[in-house]
Write a protein that holds these residues in place. Sequence first.
Motif, PDB file in Angstrom:
ATOM      1  N   GLN A  35       2.703  11.386 -12.439  1.00 31.14           N
ATOM      2  CA  GLN A  35       1.739  11.662 -13.488  1.00 31.14           C
ATOM      3  C   GLN A  35       0.474  10.822 -13.251  1.00 31.14           C
ATOM      4  O   GLN A  35       0.484   9.879 -12.452  1.00 31.14           O
ATOM      5  CB  GLN A  35       2.336  11.330 -14.861  1.00 31.14           C
ATOM      6  CG  GLN A  35       3.582  12.128 -15.198  1.00 31.14           C
ATOM      7  CD  GLN A  35       3.313  13.616 -15.286  1.00 31.14           C
ATOM      8  OE1 GLN A  35       2.263  14.040 -15.771  1.00 31.14           O
ATOM      9  NE2 GLN A  35       4.262  14.416 -14.793  1.00 31.14           N
ATOM     10  N   PRO A  36      -0.644  11.178 -13.916  1.00 30.28           N
ATOM     11  CA  PRO A  36      -1.880  10.407 -13.702  1.00 30.28           C
ATOM     12  C   PRO A  36      -1.675   8.934 -14.054  1.00 30.28           C
ATOM     13  O   PRO A  36      -1.010   8.581 -15.029  1.00 30.28           O
ATOM     14  CB  PRO A  36      -2.877  11.080 -14.643  1.00 30.28           C
ATOM     15  CG  PRO A  36      -2.351  12.453 -14.834  1.00 30.28           C
ATOM     16  CD  PRO A  36      -0.861  12.327 -14.797  1.00 30.28           C
ATOM     17  N   GLY A  37      -2.252   8.050 -13.237  1.00 32.76           N
ATOM     18  CA  GLY A  37      -2.160   6.615 -13.471  1.00 32.76           C
ATOM     19  C   GLY A  37      -1.546   5.904 -12.276  1.00 32.76           C
ATOM     20  O   GLY A  37      -1.554   6.389 -11.140  1.00 32.76           O
ATOM     21  N   LEU A  38      -1.016   4.686 -12.506  1.00 36.16           N
ATOM     22  CA  LEU A  38      -0.419   3.850 -11.468  1.00 36.16           C
ATOM     23  C   LEU A  38       1.066   4.178 -11.356  1.00 36.16           C
ATOM     24  O   LEU A  38       1.807   4.119 -12.344  1.00 36.16           O
ATOM     25  CB  LEU A  38      -0.608   2.373 -11.818  1.00 36.16           C
ATOM     26  CG  LEU A  38      -0.080   1.364 -10.787  1.00 36.16           C
ATOM     27  CD1 LEU A  38      -0.816   1.526  -9.456  1.00 36.16           C
ATOM     28  CD2 LEU A  38      -0.238  -0.051 -11.316  1.00 36.16           C
ATOM     29  N   ASN A  39       1.511   4.499 -10.136  1.00 40.09           N
ATOM     30  CA  ASN A  39       2.906   4.862  -9.867  1.00 40.09           C
ATOM     31  C   ASN A  39       3.391   4.080  -8.643  1.00 40.09           C
ATOM     32  O   ASN A  39       2.606   3.739  -7.741  1.00 40.09           O
ATOM     33  CB  ASN A  39       3.042   6.365  -9.610  1.00 40.09           C
ATOM     34  CG  ASN A  39       2.661   7.198 -10.822  1.00 40.09           C
ATOM     35  OD1 ASN A  39       3.451   7.430 -11.715  1.00 40.09           O
ATOM     36  ND2 ASN A  39       1.405   7.644 -10.852  1.00 40.09           N
ATOM     37  N   PHE A  40       4.718   3.852  -8.627  1.00 41.43           N
ATOM     38  CA  PHE A  40       5.335   3.121  -7.515  1.00 41.43           C
ATOM     39  C   PHE A  40       6.389   4.012  -6.869  1.00 41.43           C
ATOM     40  O   PHE A  40       7.170   4.686  -7.560  1.00 41.43           O
ATOM     41  CB  PHE A  40       5.986   1.834  -8.021  1.00 41.43           C
ATOM     42  CG  PHE A  40       4.998   0.859  -8.604  1.00 41.43           C
ATOM     43  CD1 PHE A  40       4.291   0.006  -7.782  1.00 41.43           C
ATOM     44  CD2 PHE A  40       4.795   0.806  -9.972  1.00 41.43           C
ATOM     45  CE1 PHE A  40       3.392  -0.910  -8.326  1.00 41.43           C
ATOM     46  CE2 PHE A  40       3.892  -0.088 -10.512  1.00 41.43           C
ATOM     47  CZ  PHE A  40       3.187  -0.950  -9.686  1.00 41.43           C
ATOM     48  N   VAL A  89       4.347  11.900  -0.387  1.00 40.94           N
ATOM     49  CA  VAL A  89       3.706  12.919  -1.233  1.00 40.94           C
ATOM     50  C   VAL A  89       3.712  14.237  -0.471  1.00 40.94           C
ATOM     51  O   VAL A  89       3.128  14.339   0.625  1.00 40.94           O
ATOM     52  CB  VAL A  89       2.281  12.507  -1.612  1.00 40.94           C
ATOM     53  CG1 VAL A  89       1.629  13.611  -2.430  1.00 40.94           C
ATOM     54  CG2 VAL A  89       2.289  11.198  -2.369  1.00 40.94           C
ATOM     55  N   ASN A  90       4.340  15.250  -1.063  1.00 42.81           N
ATOM     56  CA  ASN A  90       4.416  16.565  -0.423  1.00 42.81           C
ATOM     57  C   ASN A  90       3.183  17.418  -0.762  1.00 42.81           C
ATOM     58  O   ASN A  90       2.502  17.921   0.144  1.00 42.81           O
ATOM     59  CB  ASN A  90       5.695  17.269  -0.854  1.00 42.81           C
ATOM     60  CG  ASN A  90       5.854  18.618  -0.187  1.00 42.81           C
ATOM     61  OD1 ASN A  90       5.267  18.860   0.867  1.00 42.81           O
ATOM     62  ND2 ASN A  90       6.624  19.505  -0.792  1.00 42.81           N
ATOM     63  N   ARG A 109      -4.341  15.622 -12.217  1.00 43.57           N
ATOM     64  CA  ARG A 109      -3.711  15.857 -10.921  1.00 43.57           C
ATOM     65  C   ARG A 109      -2.215  15.584 -11.051  1.00 43.57           C
ATOM     66  O   ARG A 109      -1.772  14.785 -11.860  1.00 43.57           O
ATOM     67  CB  ARG A 109      -4.290  14.958  -9.839  1.00 43.57           C
ATOM     68  CG  ARG A 109      -5.767  15.133  -9.564  1.00 43.57           C
ATOM     69  CD  ARG A 109      -6.048  16.475  -8.880  1.00 43.57           C
ATOM     70  NE  ARG A 109      -7.404  16.524  -8.362  1.00 43.57           N
ATOM     71  CZ  ARG A 109      -8.470  16.824  -9.074  1.00 43.57           C
ATOM     72  NH1 ARG A 109      -8.343  17.061 -10.369  1.00 43.57           N
ATOM     73  NH2 ARG A 109      -9.668  16.884  -8.508  1.00 43.57           N
ATOM     74  N   ARG A 110      -1.467  16.282 -10.194  1.00 45.35           N
ATOM     75  CA  ARG A 110      -0.027  16.052 -10.120  1.00 45.35           C
ATOM     76  C   ARG A 110       0.376  15.981  -8.642  1.00 45.35           C
ATOM     77  O   ARG A 110      -0.026  16.840  -7.845  1.00 45.35           O
ATOM     78  CB  ARG A 110       0.748  17.181 -10.817  1.00 45.35           C
ATOM     79  CG  ARG A 110       0.389  17.399 -12.277  1.00 45.35           C
ATOM     80  CD  ARG A 110       0.883  16.251 -13.143  1.00 45.35           C
ATOM     81  NE  ARG A 110       0.689  16.526 -14.567  1.00 45.35           N
ATOM     82  CZ  ARG A 110      -0.412  16.253 -15.243  1.00 45.35           C
ATOM     83  NH1 ARG A 110      -1.447  15.696 -14.610  1.00 45.35           N
ATOM     84  NH2 ARG A 110      -0.511  16.529 -16.525  1.00 45.35           N
ATOM     85  N   ALA A 129       0.833  -1.209   0.000  1.00 42.60           N
ATOM     86  CA  ALA A 129       0.000   0.000   0.000  1.00 42.60           C
ATOM     87  C   ALA A 129       0.861   1.249   0.000  1.00 42.60           C
ATOM     88  O   ALA A 129       0.519   2.265  -0.629  1.00 42.60           O
ATOM     89  CB  ALA A 129      -0.919  -0.008   1.203  1.00 42.60           C
ATOM     90  N   ALA A 130       2.006   1.192   0.678  1.00 46.50           N
ATOM     91  CA  ALA A 130       2.891   2.346   0.709  1.00 46.50           C
ATOM     92  C   ALA A 130       3.670   2.494  -0.581  1.00 46.50           C
ATOM     93  O   ALA A 130       4.160   3.586  -0.905  1.00 46.50           O
ATOM     94  CB  ALA A 130       3.840   2.253   1.892  1.00 46.50           C
ATOM     95  N   THR A 131       3.798   1.432  -1.332  1.00 46.46           N
ATOM     96  CA  THR A 131       4.579   1.483  -2.567  1.00 46.46           C
ATOM     97  C   THR A 131       3.733   1.981  -3.747  1.00 46.46           C
ATOM     98  O   THR A 131       4.211   2.748  -4.590  1.00 46.46           O
ATOM     99  CB  THR A 131       5.136   0.088  -2.884  1.00 46.46           C
ATOM    100  OG1 THR A 131       5.939  -0.366  -1.763  1.00 46.46           O
ATOM    101  CG2 THR A 131       5.984   0.129  -4.129  1.00 46.46           C
ATOM    102  N   VAL A 132       2.488   1.599  -3.803  1.00 43.98           N
ATOM    103  CA  VAL A 132       1.625   1.932  -4.942  1.00 43.98           C
ATOM    104  C   VAL A 132       0.946   3.287  -4.702  1.00 43.98           C
ATOM    105  O   VAL A 132       0.372   3.510  -3.632  1.00 43.98           O
ATOM    106  CB  VAL A 132       0.591   0.832  -5.178  1.00 43.98           C
ATOM    107  CG1 VAL A 132      -0.345   1.230  -6.307  1.00 43.98           C
ATOM    108  CG2 VAL A 132       1.279  -0.495  -5.475  1.00 43.98           C
ATOM    109  N   ARG A 133       0.976   4.172  -5.759  1.00 49.04           N
ATOM    110  CA  ARG A 133       0.275   5.452  -5.729  1.00 49.04           C
ATOM    111  C   ARG A 133      -0.530   5.590  -7.042  1.00 49.04           C
ATOM    112  O   ARG A 133       0.034   5.512  -8.135  1.00 49.04           O
ATOM    113  CB  ARG A 133       1.245   6.639  -5.614  1.00 49.04           C
ATOM    114  CG  ARG A 133       1.927   6.734  -4.259  1.00 49.04           C
ATOM    115  CD  ARG A 133       0.935   7.193  -3.201  1.00 49.04           C
ATOM    116  NE  ARG A 133       1.584   7.418  -1.927  1.00 49.04           N
ATOM    117  CZ  ARG A 133       1.786   6.474  -1.008  1.00 49.04           C
ATOM    118  NH1 ARG A 133       1.371   5.241  -1.234  1.00 49.04           N
ATOM    119  NH2 ARG A 133       2.378   6.758   0.121  1.00 49.04           N
TER     120      ARG A 133
END
Length: 365
Positions: free
Chosen positions: A45-50, A58-59, A30-31, A20-24
């Motif tokens: 960027q929009p979509g699945l990020n690790f 996330v700041n 949105r940015r 859960a902490a790895t996937v964003r």
Amino acid sequence: MDPVVIPILVAALVVVFLVAATVRIVPQARRYNIERFGRYRRTLQPGLNFVLPVADRVNTKLDVREQVYSSDPKPVITEDNLVVNIDTVLYYQITDPRAAAYEVADYLQAIDQLTVTTLRNVIGSMDLEATLTSREEINARLRAVLDDATGKWGIRVNRVEIKAIDPPNTIKEAMEKQMRAERDKRAAILHAEGERQAKILTAEGTKQKDILEAQGTQQAMILRADGESKAVELVFQAVHRNNADAKVLAYKYLETLPHLAQSDNNTFWVIPGELTEAIRTVTTAFGDQSAGAGLSVSAEREDAAADVADSDKDSVGAPEIEPNSTLALDAVAAADEAAKQAAAAVSDAKAEAEAAGETRLPGRR
């Protein structure tokens, strides 16, 4: 519970937390700015990020769609020392999430203060009338200044609009009076122009009417004169074609005499000098007719007397016929009758003329 199960459950929970902490997952438009150990790392960027759990966080989360910002009314002094309140509407868009997050602490407050400062500089060089009528110029100058200042903040100002300019109440009342006076002036001018145009049109209509009436009267008189001329010509031709003698003309002359006194404008009546000649002509005409009739009767009587004399030559003491005496009596009777008729016509005409004159005399007095 089995001691082996507990470590397995703990390990599973740790794995779930790490995943859960790895996937964003970043939504569209949105940015997300990512920091690793407090330092900017990248923008998601929009979509699945690790990301690295525990190390990355996330700041800021920024919306890169075009947004609208409406500021509160700000007092601004014009060149003629009048305080007006101006509301502005700002349309902006974030083009660089990193700059918007790290180059300025609060970009909305910065934009608001920059807008107020620019407005005071621009409005300070204009009077109230120019301020109210130069909105496009003010908007253009505001946009140029804001674009130059907000470019390094990662923000693009698409449009700036002045929503309202509120002068003081006293100025509003003066402006209302001025506008009312201008409207009254325009109304008076339009009314005067309308009356002027109406009078011009009325005069032109009257002129055309008089011209048409004069032309109609002229044509009527010309046609009437032509008709009378043709009638006289026809009468003249008929008289000469039929070779009317003086007897007919004299009779028509006497027949016209009673009509001389029928006009309303006649106050007296004059007997023409030709009346005696006309009477003499009519008398002669009737006398000739009577004489002709008497001669025919005398001729018949003479023929009858000759027959009687031839048939009875021996008779003695037969009366002699005197034709000349019968002819003279018939001619005299016809002449007297014609004279009486002419005298009666003259008397009637005089009576009508005197009656017409008497009825008009009281009115003239």
